[in-house]
Design a protein around this motif. Structure first.
Motif, PDB file in Angstrom:
ATOM      1  N   ARG A 269       0.596  -1.082  -0.043  1.00  0.00           N
ATOM      2  CA  ARG A 269      -0.248   0.020  -0.213  1.00  0.00           C
ATOM      3  C   ARG A 269       0.610   0.993   0.352  1.00  0.00           C
ATOM      4  N   VAL A 270       2.017   1.168   0.142  1.00  0.00           N
ATOM      5  CA  VAL A 270       3.037   2.223   0.520  1.00  0.00           C
ATOM      6  C   VAL A 270       3.417   2.906  -0.927  1.00  0.00           C
ATOM      7  N   GLY A 271       2.425   3.690  -1.170  1.00  0.00           N
ATOM      8  CA  GLY A 271       2.992   4.730  -2.674  1.00  0.00           C
ATOM      9  C   GLY A 271       1.522   4.070  -3.560  1.00  0.00           C
ATOM     10  N   ALA A 272       1.100   3.562  -3.093  1.00  0.00           N
ATOM     11  CA  ALA A 272      -0.435   3.246  -3.717  1.00  0.00           C
ATOM     12  C   ALA A 272      -1.157   3.921  -4.764  1.00  0.00           C
ATOM     13  N   THR A 273      -0.440   5.593  -3.404  1.00  0.00           N
ATOM     14  CA  THR A 273      -2.066   6.712  -4.279  1.00  0.00           C
ATOM     15  C   THR A 273      -0.903   7.500  -4.939  1.00  0.00           C
ATOM     16  N   SER A 274       0.186   7.178  -4.882  1.00  0.00           N
ATOM     17  CA  SER A 274       0.985   8.426  -5.709  1.00  0.00           C
ATOM     18  C   SER A 274       0.255   8.967  -6.882  1.00  0.00           C
ATOM     19  N   ARG A 275       0.376  10.462  -7.073  1.00  0.00           N
ATOM     20  CA  ARG A 275       0.141  10.897  -8.669  1.00  0.00           C
ATOM     21  C   ARG A 275       1.253  10.992  -9.703  1.00  0.00           C
TER      22      ARG A 275
END
Length: 449
Positions: free
Chosen positions: A140-146
């Protein structure tokens, strides 16, 4: 009333985006008028002659992360001429470490194996260990990065972003990874992260066993052949192509061209025409060299530059080492191209010295057979103007793959809606030859893409 005139499309700007959208509309049966302010088509995709060799003055390759450019090339009869670069790989230069080969398998500089000795040599042992923590971080770490920079920083650390990824994206896209939207430059990377659990495995999944440099392809004879074939196809389909055409005003369903009001569905393919456009300056310097030392391609297909006080160039491409068709055409000579943020004084000497430093060889003045420069203003991606159909770098982002895909999507949207064929939905907006709304850009000449 529906007439051929009301269905006409007016494409303003004859760069690659304008040509692509015009050609797709013409294929769909829409009469097209293509207007270009310059005296030739192509925008940043054009050729120049250096040392008696015809070379691309702008893009010399395209990303193969999607099939957008390859599909277009196939439709234009160029499929057999799509070529892969030579498998020499690229190098990275910095003041403190000199020139070192980039990791053999990577994606936009993201290493597939963070503990590889090549990674440690470039970013240092401590930074390589930090990058290796990617293997134990929750998926999940970085999974929402844009942005690309945000993802790599969260998974592998800042040193990997600045030491490996930034030199690649600045050299290729003229943009820092913190400003590059993930889904544009690396579509599928977040999905691969979710499926594979680590960024390194995601890179391996997307790249497989591919070697450095094989994320791009070229066209035998140069990318400019796309422009030649697009124009020829438009002419065969009866398009009205006008170069040196001044556009005085633009409104939703027409334009004032040379004092004449022309009705039609307007597509803007010229940055700055309907809104102020931000841009980045790029200057390219090309040298044709007589150098036996370059026969062995000592620095592979080229060298990317990390921050340096000794070298002004951002990147160097050894084009005759990268493309076998060009090596044949150069007949023993070598073509080297460097990119700069601005043109320095005594440019030819600076470029010669930079090339020598980056390639690790001595280049004497007498070995430079010819030298040429070209300057581009690269449009910065901006939000589209509501109510205006726009294509090109300013809305699609940098790179042929992005520009071509966005232009084709806009053409498809027009063909399924306001410019649908007669048996479909109603066509056009009426046959009036007078402006129906306030002009978008009074008194401004259109720029090229």
């Amino acid at each position: 009333m529906t007439t051929a005139a009301t269905r006409r499309a007016i494409v303003i700007g004859g760069g690659i985006a304008g040509l692509v959208v015009a050609r797709d509309l013409a294929v769909g049966g829409v009469p097209v008028m293509l207007l270009e302010a310059d005296d030739r088509l192509g925008g940043q995709v054009r050729r120049h002659r250096v040392g008696g060799i015809d070379l691309d003055a702008g893009a010399e390759a395209f990303a193969i992360r999607t099939s957008a450019v390859a599909d277009l090339a196939e439709e234009l009869g160029l499929r057999a001429d799509i070529v892969a670069p030579q498998p020499a790989g690229a190098w990275l230069y910095s003041d403190d470490r000199g020139a070192l080969p980039l990791p053999a398998t990577s994606l936009l500089g993201i290493p597939a194996t963070p503990f590889d000795a090549a990674v440690a040599r470039i970013v240092g042992r401590r930074a390589a260990l930090r990058a290796g923590l990617d293997a134990v971080l929750p998926r999940r770490v970085g999974a929402t990065s844009r942005t690309l920079g945000e993802l790599v920083r969260r998974r592998m650390g800042t040193a990997t972003v600045e030491g490996l990824v930034a030199p690649v994206t600045v050299g290729v896209h003229s943009t820092h990874p913190d400003e590059l939207p993930l889904e544009r430059v690396a579509p599928g990377l977040l999905a691969a992260l979710a499926a594979q659990g680590t960024l390194a495995r995601a890179v391996r999944r997307l790249r497989g066993s591919a070697i450095a440099g094989s994320a791009v392809a070229g066209i035998r004879g140069g990318i400019t052949r796309l422009v030649d074939e697009l124009r020829a196809d438009l002419e065969r389909r009866g398009a009205d192509i006008r170069v040196g055409a001044r556009v005085d005003e633009v409104w939703a369903d027409g334009a004032l061209v040379g004092g004449q009001s022309v009705p039609g569905a307007v597509v803007v393919a010229a940055p700055g025409l309907v809104a102020p456009a931000q841009s980045r300056r790029t200057v390219l310097a090309t040298l044709v060299l007589d150098s036996v030392e370059l026969d062995s391609a000592p620095r592979g297909s080229g060298v990317l530059v990390a921050r340096s006080s000794r070298v002004m160039a951002k990147a160097l491409t050894h084009q005759t080492a990268k493309w076998s068709w060009l090596a044949e055409r150069a007949a023993g000579r070598h073509v080297v191209r460097l990119s700069y943020a601005s043109a320095p004084p005594d440019f030819s000497e600076v470029a010669r010295a930079d090339a020598a430093e980056l390639l690790g060889i001595d280049i004497r003045p007498g070995q430079v057979l010819d030298f040429a420069t070209v300057e581009w203003s690269r449009a910065v991606r901006q939000p589209p103007v509501p109510g205006v159909v726009q294509v090109g770098e300013s809305v699609a982002g940098t790179g042929l793959a992005s520009v071509v895909a966005q232009a084709r999507a806009q053409a498809a949207s027009l063909l399924s809606g306001p410019l649908a064929p007669p048996h479909g939905r109603p066509l056009g907006r009426g046959a009036s030859t007078k402006p129906k709304s306030r002009s978008v850009v009074p008194g401004k000449e259109n720029d090229t893409e």
